[in-house]
Every structure is written in C-alpha cells, then in structure tokens.
Write an enzyme that holds these catalytic residues in place. Structure first.
Site, short mmCIF file in Angstrom:
data_model
loop_
_atom_site.label_atom_id
_atom_site.label_comp_id
_atom_site.label_asym_id
_atom_site.label_seq_id
_atom_site.Cartn_x
_atom_site.Cartn_y
_atom_site.Cartn_z
N GLU A 254 3.05 13.66 45.46
CA GLU A 254 1.67 14.13 45.54
C GLU A 254 0.70 12.96 45.47
O GLU A 254 1.06 11.86 45.02
CB GLU A 254 1.38 15.12 44.42
CG GLU A 254 1.44 14.49 43.03
CD GLU A 254 0.80 15.36 41.97
OE1 GLU A 254 -0.44 15.49 42.02
OE2 GLU A 254 1.52 15.86 41.10
N LYS B 26 -10.18 16.72 45.14
CA LYS B 26 -8.88 17.24 44.72
C LYS B 26 -8.67 18.56 45.46
O LYS B 26 -9.43 19.51 45.27
CB LYS B 26 -8.85 17.45 43.21
CG LYS B 26 -7.48 17.84 42.67
CD LYS B 26 -7.52 17.89 41.14
CE LYS B 26 -6.16 18.21 40.57
NZ LYS B 26 -6.18 18.23 39.07
N VAL C 69 -0.07 19.80 43.21
CA VAL C 69 1.33 20.21 43.31
C VAL C 69 1.49 21.29 44.37
O VAL C 69 2.37 21.22 45.24
CB VAL C 69 1.86 20.69 41.95
CG1 VAL C 69 3.20 21.40 42.10
CG2 VAL C 69 1.99 19.52 40.99
N ASP D 217 -7.19 32.68 33.68
CA ASP D 217 -7.12 31.30 34.12
C ASP D 217 -5.65 30.90 34.30
O ASP D 217 -4.92 30.73 33.32
CB ASP D 217 -7.79 30.38 33.10
CG ASP D 217 -8.01 28.98 33.62
OD1 ASP D 217 -7.61 28.69 34.76
OD2 ASP D 217 -8.59 28.16 32.88
N SER E 33 -3.09 28.42 37.02
CA SER E 33 -2.96 27.50 38.14
C SER E 33 -2.40 28.22 39.36
O SER E 33 -1.69 29.22 39.25
CB SER E 33 -2.03 26.35 37.75
OG SER E 33 -1.61 25.62 38.87
N ALA E 34 -2.68 27.65 40.53
CA ALA E 34 -2.11 28.18 41.76
C ALA E 34 -0.65 27.78 41.93
O ALA E 34 0.04 28.31 42.81
CB ALA E 34 -2.91 27.68 42.96
N ASP E 35 -0.15 26.87 41.08
CA ASP E 35 1.22 26.38 41.26
C ASP E 35 2.27 27.48 41.18
O ASP E 35 3.14 27.56 42.06
CB ASP E 35 1.53 25.29 40.23
CG ASP E 35 0.72 24.01 40.46
OD1 ASP E 35 0.06 23.91 41.51
OD2 ASP E 35 0.77 23.14 39.58
N LYS F 107 2.12 21.07 31.47
CA LYS F 107 1.45 20.32 30.42
C LYS F 107 1.42 21.14 29.12
O LYS F 107 1.23 22.36 29.14
CB LYS F 107 0.02 19.98 30.85
CG LYS F 107 -0.06 18.96 31.98
CD LYS F 107 0.22 17.57 31.51
CE LYS F 107 0.12 16.53 32.63
NZ LYS F 107 -1.24 16.32 33.11
#
Length: 285
Positions: free
Chosen positions: A5, A66, A86, A118, A120-122, A139
C-alpha cells in the site's frame, strides 16, 4: 509479486522516514526474488507498480489525499494524487491478478461502534476480494473482539502465523484466540490455492505477530492506551479525529517507541508476504 500500500508513506509516516521505509520494503522483496508492486493513484490514474519517481512524489508533495475504495472514481475524474488504504490497495491489486498483499495493520470496528457505527471499510471490502493479506492484526486502539466477530460474519478467514493468538499490532497477543494457525509459507500458499479452486470470494487474513524483542512493553502499552482514551473523551474527540488522536497519544506516551514498532511490523510482514509469494509461484504447474 507482492502488493504494497502507499498510505503508509503518504499518511502513516513522516519525512524522511516515510520514503526510507517505502524503498526499503521494495528492495527487500527484490533481494528475495519477488517483484514489488506498490499501489497508488497518480493524477487520477490507479497505478499498480509505482515507479521510484512516483513514490517520491506521493511521499513528498503537498495535496496528496488518502483514498479508500469509495474515493477512487471521484479521484479519477478530478485527477487527484493519493495514497491507497488497505481496502483500495486490495481491490486494485486483485484487479490485476496479484494474490499476495503485505501491509502493517488493518482497520476494523472502533470502540463504541454500537452507537457511532464507526467501522473501517477494510472488513467489508475484504469480504469480496479474494486476496491474501499479511498484517499484524488490527490496531490496538480498535475493538479487537468486535473486529474478529465482523471478520467471521463476513467470511474472512483469519489465520495466525505460528501462533493461535491474534496479535494486537503493537503487542504480540491481544488476548483473543484464533481457531487456525499455520507454520510455513508453503502451507499458506496451499490454503489460498484451495480457496481459489473453490471459487471463494473473500480474503484470507494471515496475521503475523511482532517479535517479542520488538513489541511494545504490554504493561506500558495498556497504560498509555487507557490514558489516550481518557484524554480523547475529555477533549470531546469523536469520529474520524479519534484514530489520529489516539495514535499521536501513543507515539508521545511511548517516547516514539510505537513508531519503531510500526516499522518493525511492516518490515516483517513484507518479508513473510514475499516468502508466501515465492511458495505460491513454486507450486504453480
């Protein structure tokens, strides 16, 4: 080939360390007989296999965005330059047939997501992209048990590399146990081969814990993380501002040690990704 990435050097690390890490990752793969394919967006064009000049530009010029998956089509029209996350890296790498992607850490479910939604899109992206992602887990500032539940619900296979404990990125053990563990790059290559022959559409997540010598002291990590969360609550930090706030607090609270762990994690994952890519290529008829 191994995909890398670009957001790690466009937004994750500061100059001049960012470019040093980016070029060192590529060089380590080349020395191992693997072709690096750093992914980014240059003047709106999604690019798999950035040149040295393009990496330098993305890592040093102002106005670099980003870019997640949802941003790619807008960036294309506006001619934007950006580092890929990612999720967007996985999508672009898979689109050209790359099977292995090495990164540092993943996004997941944020603490308090039951009320903030909330996430992430991952996780959702990896549920529909059949690629192998080598990481050190999510994380530790995230809700790790909830993130693992999401991966399970979405059909993303999570496998520990020589461990049954899910790593917490900065530390080797998050306290969450994994069902599956593998011992060699050849075993990983065999798993992704079976996944592809079964036409399964989700990613395989190979989690690689940081070494015991390079991890943050677990007691210090827990103390600083709790302090960071209290500081965020007192300052009224919410939404997108939460992650950078907590990471900055971790950096300062550990005297910069968290940054060194970040780099060590990335270096180890790139090496493991290269080993899996070689094993996968060797197994092809």
């Amino acid at each position: 080939m191994v995909a890398l990435e670009s957001s790690i050097f466009t937004h994750g690390l500061t100059a001049p360390r960012n470019l040093e890490v980016a070029f060192a990752a590529e060089q380590s793969l080349r020395e191992a007989g693997v072709v690096p394919a750093t992914v980014g967006v240059v003047d709106g064009v999604p690019t798999v296999g950035l040149s040295e000049q393009q990496i330098r530009a993305l890592g040093s010029e102002a106005g670099v965005e980003k870019l997640g998956v949802r941003d790619l089509q807008v960036a294309a029209v506006k001619g934007t330059c950006g580092g890929t996350t990612v999720a967007s890296t996985a999508v672009l790498a898979h689109s050209v047939g790359i099977r292995v992607f090495a990164t540092g850490g993943l996004g997941g479910v944020h603490r308090g997501a039951s009320s903030t939604y909330d996430e992430s899109a991952d996780p959702t992206t990896l549920a529909s992209v059949p690629i192998l992602v080598v990481s050190a887990g999510v994380k530790s500032i995230l809700d790790i048990p909830a993130s693992l539940e999401r991966f399970e619900t979405l059909g993303v296979t999570v496998i520990g590399y020589r461990t049954h404990q899910f790593p917490g990125f900065y530390v080797r053990d998050s306290g969450c146990r994994l069902d599956w563990s593998v011992d060699s790059p050849e075993e990983v290559a065999a798993i992704i081969d079976v996944r592809d022959r079964m036409h399964m559409k989700s990613a395989v997540l190979l989690v690689n814990p940081v070494s015991e010598q390079e991890q943050l002291d677990p007691v210090l990590h827990e103390q600083v993380l709790r302090d960071a969360e209290r500081a965020a609550a007192a300052a009224g930090v919410r939404g997108k501002a939460t992650t950078p706030f907590l990471l900055d607090h971790l950096h300062r609270g550990t005297g910069g040690r968290s940054l060194e762990v970040n780099v060590a994690v990335y270096r180890a994952n790139v090496a493991l990704g290269g080993a899996v890519a070689r094993a996968s290529a060797a197994a092809e008829p």
